[in-house]
Scaffold this motif. Structure first.
Motif, PDB file in Angstrom:
ATOM      1  N   THR A 187       0.843  -1.183   0.000  1.00  0.00           N
ATOM      2  CA  THR A 187       0.000   0.000   0.000  1.00  0.00           C
ATOM      3  C   THR A 187       0.884   1.240   0.000  1.00  0.00           C
ATOM      4  O   THR A 187       1.726   1.409   0.879  1.00  0.00           O
ATOM      5  CB  THR A 187      -0.933   0.047   1.219  1.00  0.00           C
ATOM      6  OG1 THR A 187      -1.773  -1.114   1.214  1.00  0.00           O
ATOM      7  CG2 THR A 187      -1.801   1.299   1.190  1.00  0.00           C
ATOM      8  N   ARG A 188       0.692   2.078  -1.003  1.00  0.00           N
ATOM      9  CA  ARG A 188       1.411   3.357  -1.047  1.00  0.00           C
ATOM     10  C   ARG A 188       0.550   4.435  -0.397  1.00  0.00           C
ATOM     11  O   ARG A 188      -0.609   4.621  -0.778  1.00  0.00           O
ATOM     12  CB  ARG A 188       1.700   3.755  -2.492  1.00  0.00           C
ATOM     13  CG  ARG A 188       2.807   2.955  -3.136  1.00  0.00           C
ATOM     14  CD  ARG A 188       3.222   3.599  -4.452  1.00  0.00           C
ATOM     15  NE  ARG A 188       2.304   3.284  -5.525  1.00  0.00           N
ATOM     16  CZ  ARG A 188       2.249   3.941  -6.685  1.00  0.00           C
ATOM     17  NH1 ARG A 188       3.017   4.992  -6.876  1.00  0.00           N
ATOM     18  NH2 ARG A 188       1.389   3.581  -7.623  1.00  0.00           N
ATOM     19  N   ILE A 189       1.095   5.134   0.567  1.00  0.00           N
ATOM     20  CA  ILE A 189       0.422   6.272   1.185  1.00  0.00           C
ATOM     21  C   ILE A 189       0.951   7.528   0.507  1.00  0.00           C
ATOM     22  O   ILE A 189       2.152   7.825   0.574  1.00  0.00           O
ATOM     23  CB  ILE A 189       0.670   6.328   2.699  1.00  0.00           C
ATOM     24  CG1 ILE A 189       0.257   5.004   3.359  1.00  0.00           C
ATOM     25  CG2 ILE A 189      -0.079   7.503   3.313  1.00  0.00           C
ATOM     26  CD1 ILE A 189      -1.208   4.665   3.219  1.00  0.00           C
ATOM     27  N   ILE A 190       0.056   8.268  -0.139  1.00  0.00           N
ATOM     28  CA  ILE A 190       0.447   9.411  -0.964  1.00  0.00           C
ATOM     29  C   ILE A 190      -0.088  10.697  -0.340  1.00  0.00           C
ATOM     30  O   ILE A 190      -1.288  11.001  -0.430  1.00  0.00           O
ATOM     31  CB  ILE A 190      -0.100   9.246  -2.390  1.00  0.00           C
ATOM     32  CG1 ILE A 190       0.367   7.899  -2.987  1.00  0.00           C
ATOM     33  CG2 ILE A 190       0.325  10.417  -3.271  1.00  0.00           C
ATOM     34  CD1 ILE A 190      -0.388   7.480  -4.223  1.00  0.00           C
ATOM     35  N   PRO A 191       0.763  11.482   0.331  1.00  0.00           N
ATOM     36  CA  PRO A 191       0.312  12.761   0.887  1.00  0.00           C
ATOM     37  C   PRO A 191      -0.011  13.758  -0.221  1.00  0.00           C
ATOM     38  O   PRO A 191       0.640  13.771  -1.269  1.00  0.00           O
ATOM     39  CB  PRO A 191       1.509  13.234   1.721  1.00  0.00           C
ATOM     40  CG  PRO A 191       2.366  12.022   1.913  1.00  0.00           C
ATOM     41  CD  PRO A 191       2.158  11.182   0.692  1.00  0.00           C
ATOM     42  N   LEU A 192      -0.979  14.614   0.024  1.00  0.00           N
ATOM     43  CA  LEU A 192      -1.396  15.624  -0.948  1.00  0.00           C
ATOM     44  C   LEU A 192      -1.083  17.044  -0.469  1.00  0.00           C
ATOM     45  O   LEU A 192      -1.566  18.015  -1.054  1.00  0.00           O
ATOM     46  CB  LEU A 192      -2.902  15.511  -1.209  1.00  0.00           C
ATOM     47  CG  LEU A 192      -3.434  14.153  -1.665  1.00  0.00           C
ATOM     48  CD1 LEU A 192      -4.953  14.210  -1.819  1.00  0.00           C
ATOM     49  CD2 LEU A 192      -2.780  13.706  -2.965  1.00  0.00           C
ATOM     50  N   ASP A 193      -0.270  17.170   0.594  1.00  0.00           N
ATOM     51  CA  ASP A 193      -0.094  18.480   1.234  1.00  0.00           C
ATOM     52  C   ASP A 193       1.237  19.150   0.929  1.00  0.00           C
ATOM     53  O   ASP A 193       1.671  20.060   1.649  1.00  0.00           O
ATOM     54  CB  ASP A 193      -0.253  18.341   2.746  1.00  0.00           C
ATOM     55  CG  ASP A 193       0.719  17.326   3.349  1.00  0.00           C
ATOM     56  OD1 ASP A 193       1.576  16.807   2.599  1.00  0.00           O
ATOM     57  OD2 ASP A 193       0.612  17.065   4.569  1.00  0.00           O
TER      58      ASP A 193
END
Length: 313
Positions: A187-193
């Motif tokens: 699972t890749r956790i992709i921040p958008l901030d």
């Protein structure tokens, strides 16, 4: 999927925009579709998006097709028949009950071929491929690929359609997108901030990703990869370098179709960037099962013991 939709969803390998491609690129998918929004206002791309429909579509365009992107009706029928025959011959049928899509290949420049590798890139391929390219003669587990060892397939190797376990799932939360692959259960956790990336000394099999929305398209840029996976063979082949930069785009074309596109920029491996693009179809009832790879990985032990047995012969 309708023929019209297949024509508008151009799938392929292409020179990256802005890199002075030798030929004109096929147009991007045209769509006025606007997806629903999450409670916090982002385009809602959540769901299960397997790449099963792309199984059997070549990575590079077979040369006999020239510049064509799609099969004729007769060619598509022949591909269906070949896939059905292969399925009948398999001991385990996996996901092959679905015929391949009508796209000629996951490639769209004039010749649909990979760009040339650099000398460094060619040298890096020596000994790669794991059990895809070599069945015996293994000395120890470290010689096997990351996929053989149930470690990782890398970001691109995880997305390319293979014979089974092609599930992908998108889950969203405020400021984050999680992208889950069925095989190797990563699972890749992709921040958008827009948070800063870790130092370049921090590397991983999947790298580190940052994302943002451009209209309804989720754009994900990944760096800090460790150069131990690749683009094909479940990440065991076409091994990239640590200089790799990936730019992925997830564009909703309709309620149940998401166009996936990735630009591969690795000047230490290829002489120019290139691109792959293909549609993902939503399947809410897809059987997304646990992939207990380590727990069931008798293949690695048997591969090594088989090598010892061959030596005794």
């Amino acid at each position: 999927m309708s023929r019209f939709l297949k024509v508008t969803l151009v799938a392929g390998l292409a020179c990256a925009a802005g890199i002075a491609p030798l030929v004109a690129q096929a147009p991007a998918p045209a769509s006025t579709y606007q997806p629903p929004r999450t409670p916090w206002g982002d385009p809602d791309l959540q769901g299960i998006w397997p790449s099963t429909d792309m199984v059997g579509v070549p990575f590079e365009r077979p040369k006999q097709f020239g510049t064509r992107l799609f099969l004729t009706d007769a060619e598509f029928k022949a591909r269906q028949e070949a896939a059905a025959k292969q399925s009948a011959l398999d001991v385990l049928e996996f996901d092959l009950e679905k015929p391949p899509d009508e796209v000629v290949a996951l490639g769209e420049p004039a010749n649909g071929q990979m760009p040339a590798m650099t000398p460094e890139g060619i040298a890096r391929q020596k000994g790669s491929g794991g059990t895809y390219t070599k069945q015996t003669g293994w000395n120890n587990a470290s010689e096997l690929s990351a996929y053989d060892r149930c470690i990782s397939r890398g970001p691109v190797g995880s997305m390319m359609p293979v014979v089974y376990n092609n599930g992908n799932e998108i889950i969203q939360a405020p400021g984050l997108v999680a992208f889950r692959n069925e095989m190797i259960h990563e699972t890749r956790i992709i921040p958008l901030d827009n948070r800063p990336m870790p130092p370049s000394t921090f590397k991983g099999y999947m790298g580190y990703s940052r994302g943002h929305f451009e209209g309804s398209t989720l754009v994900v840029r990944s760096t800090n990869l460790n150069g131990k996976t690749g683009m094909q063979g479940n990440g065991s082949m076409l091994i990239n370098s640590e200089a790799l930069v990936l730019t992925e785009r997830f564009t909703p074309v309709s309620k149940d179709v998401l166009q996936y596109e990735v630009t591969v920029d690795d000047p230490k491996t290829w002489t120019q960037p290139w691109k792959v693009s293909f549609p993902l179809k939503r399947e809410s009832d897809y059987g997304f099962y646990e992939y207990a790879c380590h727990e069931g990985n008798y293949a690695m032990r048997n591969t090594l013991s088989g090598s010892r047995a061959d030596e005794k012969k």
